[in-house]
Design an enzyme around this catalytic site. Structure first.
Site, PDB file in Angstrom:
ATOM      1  N   ASP A  78      27.342  -5.117  22.916  1.00 36.28           N
ATOM      2  CA  ASP A  78      26.316  -4.257  22.030  1.00 36.28           C
ATOM      3  C   ASP A  78      27.095  -4.071  20.541  1.00 36.28           C
ATOM      4  O   ASP A  78      28.209  -4.372  20.547  1.00 36.28           O
ATOM      5  CB  ASP A  78      26.136  -2.711  22.792  1.00 36.28           C
ATOM      6  CG  ASP A  78      27.675  -1.988  23.202  1.00 36.28           C
ATOM      7  OD1 ASP A  78      28.589  -2.889  23.435  1.00 36.28           O
ATOM      8  OD2 ASP A  78      27.867  -0.953  22.785  1.00 36.28           O
ATOM      9  N   GLU A 144      29.828  -0.226  24.713  1.00 40.67           N
ATOM     10  CA  GLU A 144      31.221   0.125  24.143  1.00 40.67           C
ATOM     11  C   GLU A 144      31.344   0.737  23.007  1.00 40.67           C
ATOM     12  O   GLU A 144      31.989   1.722  22.804  1.00 40.67           O
ATOM     13  CB  GLU A 144      32.023  -1.316  24.109  1.00 40.67           C
ATOM     14  CG  GLU A 144      33.691  -1.249  23.837  1.00 40.67           C
ATOM     15  CD  GLU A 144      33.885  -0.742  22.321  1.00 40.67           C
ATOM     16  OE1 GLU A 144      34.917  -0.524  22.071  1.00 40.67           O
ATOM     17  OE2 GLU A 144      32.936  -1.027  21.708  1.00 40.67           O
TER      18      GLU A 144
END
Length: 386
Positions: A78, A144
């Site tokens: 991400d 994250e």
């Protein structure tokens, strides 16, 4: 936003995979197919892959080998939002190498470039050493950059339940400061957040005797917290830091004494103190001022530190071999998912690209650094497992 084409032809296997990953609009917590690209490559190498959909987050855990020490490559697919794409020199999800040799795109530094280098490093290592000693693993998440609840934290608990205990872990966060490999993160401070609510009595500013102002009551207590020395740090960590990040009180009207004050604060703490000790001392300080208060605590992560061992030795020697200089060990910066993996007992380091443009418009890194980073990862594996 200029549309003039720069170099969009990857010059190496690592860059080709990085381009494929960078094209994916994987704004947190979306993976957008990045993990499928990695899994396809790893399964060809004989990795056993466990796809872990936790909440709305895609993760995977992959391993190769049956016996010996386990080295895990960890990272995230991400990326943070781009902001207005019109502010970018090039479209953020159309990767390219500019005239200065910089790989441009959201996630180039943080951290799709590292993911590509990890995969090609493992491909290179296994091709050269198909019967290598030890085991290899990948722990990859798409959570994250966001809440980080259903990502590495949750996968680590899954591994703990299965009795999996990695020996070594390389997190591909952009650790380098000015040139590739100049800094290795061998630890991170812990992060403890709190929300303090101080209750008063709302009233008219012309009649303070009929009210109780929580701002006035809390101000000396907040000053005491800000002035406190929580510890002196140590050889690896600076002294623990207390910072107030948000302060809210009042209705917006200038003639109303507020009924409540809310202060949001954070500790970045060293291995010299525990989260429980910080909570206890905070309460002790606040109690001196006879406040009517509550605190909600959030432990974002404990501090971790890898001071010595095979992973540090192999990594430092590999940087010296490949790049010709000795890296500096550092525990500075924010938190990373290494804080979760360290709880499994692993030696953990962070090694990745230069971090000068992370989370910025026009994120970019030297394109040549990715192939070098892949060589670094492969050299570390050679030192550990051959």
């Amino acid at each position: 936003m200029p549309t003039t084409e720069a170099d969009t032809t990857p010059a190496s296997a690592t860059l080709a995979l990085a381009f494929d990953l960078l094209r994916r609009h994987s704004v947190t917590p979306n993976d957008a197919g990045c993990q499928a690209l990695m899994i396809e490559r790893l399964e060809r190498l004989g990795f056993q892959v466990e796809r872990l959909r936790i909440g709305e987050v895609d993760n995977f855990w992959a391993t190769r080998g049956e016996t010996g020490p386990l080295l895990v490559f960890a990272g995230h697919t991400d990326v943070v939002p781009t902001g207005p794409e019109s502010d970018w020199q090039y479209p953020p999800f159309t990767p390219r190498i500019d005239a200065d040799g910089m790989l441009c795109g959201r996630g180039a530094a943080d951290m799709k470039g590292s993911l590509a280098a990890m995969v090609t490093a493992v491909e290179t290592f296994i091709e050269a050493h198909p019967d290598h000693h030890g085991r290899l693993g990948f722990l990859i998440t798409a959570d994250e950059e966001g809440p980080a609840v259903h990502g590495t934290r949750a996968v680590v608990e899954h591994l703990r339940e299965k009795g999996v205990a990695p020996d070594y872990c390389i997190v591909g966060e952009p650790s380098s400061s000015e040139r590739l490999g100049d800094t290795l993160k061998n630890g991170r401070r812990g992060s403890l957040g709190g929300t303090l609510r101080v209750k008063g009595v709302q009233g008219h500013v012309a009649y303070p005797h009929l009210a109780r102002n929580p701002v006035h009551e809390a101000a000396p207590a907040l000053a005491a917290l800000a002035e406190a020395q929580w510890d002196a740090g140590n050889a690896f960590f600076p002294a623990t830091s207390f910072q107030i990040s948000n302060l809210q009180a009042g209705t917006g009207a200038s003639n109303v004494i507020p009924g409540q004050l809310e202060a949001v604060f954070n500790f970045r703490f060293s291995t010299e103190v525990t989260a429980e000790a910080l909570k206890a001392r905070t309460t002790e300080i606040l109690d001196r001022f006879a406040l009517d208060y509550t605190i909600d605590w959030t432990l974002n992560g404990e501090p971790f530190l890898t001071t010595e061992g095979a992973l540090i030795d192999a990594t430092v020697a590999s940087v010296e071999d490949v790049l010709g200089y000795r890296p500096q060990l550092s525990t500075g910066g924010g938190t990373s998912d290494g804080r979760f993996i360290a709880t499994l007992g692993a030696q953990v380091i962070e090694l990745g690209p230069v971090n000068a443009t992370i989370h910025k418009v026009d994120e970019r890194i030297r394109a040549a650094d990715l192939e070098t980073l892949s060589r670094l990862y492969a050299t570390i594996m050679q030192r550990l497992f051959t």
